[in-house]
Design a protein around this motif. Structure first.
Motif, PDB file in Angstrom:
ATOM      1  N   THR A  19       0.865  -1.184   0.000  1.00  0.00           N
ATOM      2  CA  THR A  19       0.000   0.000   0.000  1.00  0.00           C
ATOM      3  C   THR A  19       0.893   1.222   0.000  1.00  0.00           C
ATOM      4  O   THR A  19       1.695   1.414   0.916  1.00  0.00           O
ATOM      5  N   PHE A  20       0.795   2.027  -1.050  1.00  0.00           N
ATOM      6  CA  PHE A  20       1.609   3.242  -1.148  1.00  0.00           C
ATOM      7  C   PHE A  20       0.885   4.389  -0.456  1.00  0.00           C
ATOM      8  O   PHE A  20      -0.298   4.626  -0.682  1.00  0.00           O
ATOM      9  N   GLU A  21       1.626   5.112   0.404  1.00  0.00           N
ATOM     10  CA  GLU A  21       1.049   6.260   1.103  1.00  0.00           C
ATOM     11  C   GLU A  21       1.679   7.583   0.674  1.00  0.00           C
ATOM     12  O   GLU A  21       0.950   8.543   0.441  1.00  0.00           O
ATOM     13  N   ASN A  67      12.234   9.675   0.651  1.00  0.00           N
ATOM     14  CA  ASN A  67      11.554   8.899   1.685  1.00  0.00           C
ATOM     15  C   ASN A  67      10.259   8.303   1.154  1.00  0.00           C
ATOM     16  O   ASN A  67       9.536   8.945   0.370  1.00  0.00           O
ATOM     17  N   LEU A  68       9.961   7.096   1.582  1.00  0.00           N
ATOM     18  CA  LEU A  68       8.738   6.404   1.193  1.00  0.00           C
ATOM     19  C   LEU A  68       7.941   6.027   2.428  1.00  0.00           C
ATOM     20  O   LEU A  68       8.507   5.529   3.410  1.00  0.00           O
ATOM     21  N   GLY A  69       6.642   6.270   2.379  1.00  0.00           N
ATOM     22  CA  GLY A  69       5.730   5.779   3.397  1.00  0.00           C
ATOM     23  C   GLY A  69       4.887   4.668   2.792  1.00  0.00           C
ATOM     24  O   GLY A  69       4.185   4.877   1.798  1.00  0.00           O
ATOM     25  N   LEU A  70       4.990   3.474   3.354  1.00  0.00           N
ATOM     26  CA  LEU A  70       4.316   2.299   2.811  1.00  0.00           C
ATOM     27  C   LEU A  70       3.555   1.580   3.912  1.00  0.00           C
ATOM     28  O   LEU A  70       3.820   1.774   5.096  1.00  0.00           O
ATOM     29  N   PHE A 107       8.498   2.923   7.009  1.00  0.00           N
ATOM     30  CA  PHE A 107       9.143   3.982   6.244  1.00  0.00           C
ATOM     31  C   PHE A 107      10.467   3.467   5.701  1.00  0.00           C
ATOM     32  O   PHE A 107      11.139   2.648   6.327  1.00  0.00           O
ATOM     33  N   ALA A 108      10.842   3.972   4.532  1.00  0.00           N
ATOM     34  CA  ALA A 108      12.117   3.619   3.921  1.00  0.00           C
ATOM     35  C   ALA A 108      12.728   4.870   3.310  1.00  0.00           C
ATOM     36  O   ALA A 108      12.007   5.793   2.897  1.00  0.00           O
ATOM     37  N   SER A 109      14.052   4.906   3.244  1.00  0.00           N
ATOM     38  CA  SER A 109      14.769   6.048   2.674  1.00  0.00           C
ATOM     39  C   SER A 109      15.736   5.567   1.605  1.00  0.00           C
ATOM     40  O   SER A 109      16.470   4.602   1.808  1.00  0.00           O
ATOM     41  N   ILE A 110      15.741   6.264   0.469  1.00  0.00           N
ATOM     42  CA  ILE A 110      16.642   5.962  -0.640  1.00  0.00           C
ATOM     43  C   ILE A 110      17.705   7.063  -0.691  1.00  0.00           C
ATOM     44  O   ILE A 110      17.371   8.234  -0.912  1.00  0.00           O
ATOM     45  N   PRO A 111      18.981   6.746  -0.456  1.00  0.00           N
ATOM     46  CA  PRO A 111      20.028   7.778  -0.505  1.00  0.00           C
ATOM     47  C   PRO A 111      20.137   8.394  -1.900  1.00  0.00           C
ATOM     48  O   PRO A 111      20.050   7.701  -2.916  1.00  0.00           O
ATOM     49  N   LEU A 112      20.362   9.713  -1.937  1.00  0.00           N
ATOM     50  CA  LEU A 112      20.412  10.437  -3.207  1.00  0.00           C
ATOM     51  C   LEU A 112      21.785  11.052  -3.469  1.00  0.00           C
ATOM     52  O   LEU A 112      21.910  11.962  -4.284  1.00  0.00           O
ATOM     53  N   ALA A 113      22.818  10.567  -2.797  1.00  0.00           N
ATOM     54  CA  ALA A 113      24.130  11.194  -2.886  1.00  0.00           C
ATOM     55  C   ALA A 113      24.674  11.230  -4.308  1.00  0.00           C
ATOM     56  O   ALA A 113      25.429  12.138  -4.670  1.00  0.00           O
TER      57      ALA A 113
END
Length: 229
Positions: free
Chosen positions: A128-130, A142-145, A198-204
């Motif tokens: 479920t995508f939030e 950042n992703l809220g799932l 919650f998950a975070s994808i680094p953008l460096a």
């Protein structure tokens, strides 16, 4: 091949153990209270939190750039490494001169981008995508799932999450568009109820003019989010 592409090689990063911790943490704690309870006045921020040699959290930097000293130090079952920085969601009281009392801290999965080229397939079991948003310091997407979960009578199974890159396209303005996909494998976990993670994808490795197109398979169909930098 540029430095970003070189670091893409390898299979998808699967944070199975951390996903299990995320679910357990969400089940045990609910800091989003309303009304006049003590918890209704808490601050909540995504942070990079540091542990001391005893694996207790002693400081944190919020995505807004605020540096916090945590007193007393906060010990948790899931943070087991000393002198380490963790991505987390921190709940804390009023800050005075950079010092605050921590109330709770939950792990946030860090999903490093990997190429899908070496994978025979990319599991895309639905979630479920939030929400999706770039942190104010522009270090993370950042992703809220919500993941469906439950207990089974058999061996304990754990879900897997990851991010894979299917392709990169050069744009006329010199920027790059990264076509990403959420990797999710239910791994036989029963789907009895939903738990927020919650998950975070680094953008460096992303630069000005770059963009991301992220596909997520949801229970309502494919969700596509476009993020420009």
């Amino acid at each position: 091949m540029d430095g970003f592409s070189k670091r893409f090689h390898g299979i998808v990063t699967m944070v199975t153990a951390l996903v299990s911790l995320l679910i357990l943490s969400a089940c045990d704690h609910d800091f989003y209270k309303t009304g006049d309870s003590d918890l209704s006045y808490l601050h909540t921020d995504f942070v990079e939190a540091r542990t001391n040699s005893a694996s207790a959290f002693i400081s944190a930097r919020t995505d807004d750039g605020a540096q916090l000293t945590l007193q007393p130090a906060l010990k948790t079952p899931w943070a087991t490494k000393g002198d380490t920085v963790y991505r987390a969601l921190l709940h804390y009281n009023k800050v005075e001169k950079g010092v605050t009392e921590p109330v709770g801290i939950s792990p946030v999965a860090v999903l490093h981008i990997r190429l899908s080229i070496d994978l025979p397939q990319v599991p895309a079991d639905p979630v479920t995508f939030e929400s999706a948003w770039v942190s104010r310091n522009r270090k993370y997407l950042n992703l809220g799932l919500k993941l469906k979960t439950g207990q089974s009578s058999g061996a304990r199974a754990v879900q897997s999450l990851g991010i894979v890159c299917n392709s990169v396209r050069r744009q006329p303005d010199g920027g790059r568009t990264f076509y990403l996909q959420l990797y999710h494998q239910q791994n036989g976990v029963p789907e009895y109820y939903s738990t927020r993670v919650f998950a975070s994808i680094p953008l460096a490795d992303l630069k000005e003019k770059d963009s991301i197109v992220l596909d997520i398979n949801s229970y309502k169909g494919k969700v596509r989010k476009r993020i420009a930098f």
